[in-house]
Write a protein that holds these residues in place. Structure first.
Motif, PDB file in Angstrom:
ATOM      1  N   GLN A 175      39.157  38.523  37.605  1.00 52.95           N
ATOM      2  CA  GLN A 175      40.547  37.596  37.362  1.00 52.95           C
ATOM      3  C   GLN A 175      40.126  36.160  37.873  1.00 52.95           C
ATOM      4  OE1 GLN A 175      43.649  39.707  39.700  1.00 52.95           O
ATOM      5  NE2 GLN A 175      44.124  40.692  37.851  1.00 52.95           N
ATOM      6  N   PHE A 176      40.916  35.460  37.212  1.00 57.84           N
ATOM      7  CA  PHE A 176      40.812  33.928  37.411  1.00 57.84           C
ATOM      8  C   PHE A 176      42.378  33.460  37.473  1.00 57.84           C
ATOM      9  CE2 PHE A 176      41.442  29.861  35.426  1.00 57.84           C
ATOM     10  CZ  PHE A 176      40.572  29.044  36.263  1.00 57.84           C
ATOM     11  N   SER A 177      42.690  32.712  38.492  1.00 65.10           N
ATOM     12  CA  SER A 177      43.998  32.096  38.455  1.00 65.10           C
ATOM     13  C   SER A 177      43.816  30.766  39.397  1.00 65.10           C
ATOM     14  CB  SER A 177      45.057  32.965  38.969  1.00 65.10           C
ATOM     15  OG  SER A 177      44.890  33.319  40.395  1.00 65.10           O
ATOM     16  N   MET A 178      45.076  29.893  39.301  1.00 63.10           N
ATOM     17  CA  MET A 178      45.095  28.868  39.950  1.00 63.10           C
ATOM     18  C   MET A 178      46.086  29.151  41.242  1.00 63.10           C
ATOM     19  SD  MET A 178      45.367  25.300  37.694  1.00 63.10           S
ATOM     20  CE  MET A 178      46.274  25.978  36.448  1.00 63.10           C
ATOM     21  N   THR A 179      45.700  28.457  42.388  1.00 66.62           N
ATOM     22  CA  THR A 179      46.657  28.556  43.433  1.00 66.62           C
ATOM     23  C   THR A 179      47.570  27.520  43.258  1.00 66.62           C
ATOM     24  OG1 THR A 179      45.383  26.647  44.490  1.00 66.62           O
ATOM     25  CG2 THR A 179      44.675  29.033  44.922  1.00 66.62           C
ATOM     26  N   GLU A 180      48.691  27.414  44.092  1.00 63.52           N
ATOM     27  CA  GLU A 180      49.714  26.461  43.965  1.00 63.52           C
ATOM     28  C   GLU A 180      49.128  24.940  44.059  1.00 63.52           C
ATOM     29  OE1 GLU A 180      53.923  25.250  46.116  1.00 63.52           O
ATOM     30  OE2 GLU A 180      53.028  26.888  46.592  1.00 63.52           O
ATOM     31  N   ALA A 181      48.227  24.980  44.973  1.00 64.11           N
ATOM     32  CA  ALA A 181      47.621  23.516  44.997  1.00 64.11           C
ATOM     33  C   ALA A 181      46.817  23.223  44.050  1.00 64.11           C
ATOM     34  CB  ALA A 181      46.566  23.229  46.132  1.00 64.11           C
ATOM     35  N   GLY A 182      46.154  24.225  43.288  1.00 60.01           N
ATOM     36  CA  GLY A 182      45.466  23.960  41.947  1.00 60.01           C
ATOM     37  C   GLY A 182      46.305  23.464  40.998  1.00 60.01           C
ATOM     38  N   HIS A 183      47.570  24.342  40.732  1.00 62.88           N
ATOM     39  CA  HIS A 183      48.495  23.556  39.775  1.00 62.88           C
ATOM     40  C   HIS A 183      48.854  22.079  39.983  1.00 62.88           C
ATOM     41  CE1 HIS A 183      49.538  27.239  37.384  1.00 62.88           C
ATOM     42  NE2 HIS A 183      49.361  27.936  38.449  1.00 62.88           N
TER      43      HIS A 183
END
Length: 297
Positions: free
Chosen positions: A55-63
């Motif tokens: 899986q791959f996803s952005m963290t809140e900081a990443g967004h």
């Protein structure tokens, strides 16, 4: 390694939705992209991406970081465009969102003509019938066919258009007269589900008011071209943009109905995010389309 390179790597990975896809797209190795992103996270002291083998996803900081970083890169590109503005040749990539209604109609030729005249500029055209988030999804601009509402975007009208209510002469002879919007409630109407009203048609009245009419019929489809074919087959009344239906009106194959009641406040717009420096490629594209519509419609 400079921060800008790390930021570009991070954005490439986000927009490609993974390191492997970004590596294929950019020609850089997956390991190198991972190194750049990790160095950026170390520099910021925050985790930007969640990484697992599946899986791959952005963290809140990443967004948060992606939205701001993407804007910064666009500003940098815009500054470069300003320097190159006197150069007649446009280069680079222009990502444009257009409705299928636009690209499938004759007016879609405007995009092809622009591409022919600007061979060094790559057009990335995404045709889908939804209002994309230009900034979040990385579009330079969008073409919208609508009654424009305040959206916080910059808009330039390319052309006016109106809606036709069309049916064959035989259909009108069989079901007529159809002289008032309420008459549509008793006849088959082909529903284009792209319309905001779906099964409700909105009309203007001579006294300045309006009326909504509940309609239904044998076909519901997210394509004005399909409802046009249904009308030509005599299945019902189709409510479609004039730039699609006009040739069939001119030939007499279809008859326009309720012309005095249909809204005339629609337009074809180019919309783009407000930025301090508008890229030359965006400005040139919009100017070209505006001139194209004045000449061809």
């Amino acid at each position: 390694m400079d921060t800008l390179t790390r930021i570009r790597a991070f954005i490439d990975v986000v927009e490609a939705e993974g390191f492997s896809a970004a590596a294929r797209k950019t020609g850089r190795s997956k390991a190198l992209l991972s190194k750049y992103v990790r160095e950026l996270e170390d520099e910021l002291g925050a985790l930007l991406l969640n990484r697992t083998t599946r899986q791959f996803s952005m963290t809140e900081a990443g967004h948060i970081y992606y939205r701001s970083a993407a804007d910064i890169l666009k500003e940098i590109e815009s500054l470069a465009d300003l320097v190159r503005e006197n150069n007649a040749d446009l280069k680079g990539r222009l990502k444009v969102s257009v409705p299928r209604t636009f690209i499938d109609a004759d007016i879609g030729q405007s995009l092809i003509d622009f591409a022919v005249e600007n061979p060094d500029l790559s057009l990335d055209i995404v045709a889908e019938d939804r209002f994309v988030d230009l900034i979040e999804e990385g579009f330079d601009l969008a073409i919208r066919i609508t009654r424009l509402e305040d959206s916080g975007l910059i808009a330039r009208k390319l052309a006016d258009f109106r809606i036709y209510a069309l049916a064959t002469p035989d259909f009108v002879k069989k079901h007529g007269p159809l002289d008032h919007p309420q008459d549509l409630s008793r006849v088959p109407v082909l529903i284009d589900t792209n319309s905001r009203g779906h099964n409700t048609a909105r009309f203007n009245l001579p006294d300045g008011g309006g009326v909504s009419v509940a309609v239904n019929g044998p076909i519901e489809v997210n394509s004005p071209q399909a409802t046009l074919r249904g009308a030509r087959a005599g299945l019902g009344v189709a409510m479609i943009p004039d730039f699609i239906g006009r040739p069939y009106v001119d030939s007499g194959e279809l008859i326009p109905l309720l012309e005095d009641f249909l809204p005339n406040d629609r337009g074809i717009y180019a919309v783009y995010p407000h930025r301090r420096y508008l890229p030359a490629k965006v400005r040139s594209f919009v100017d070209y389309l505006h001139a194209w519509f004045r000449k061809n419609t």
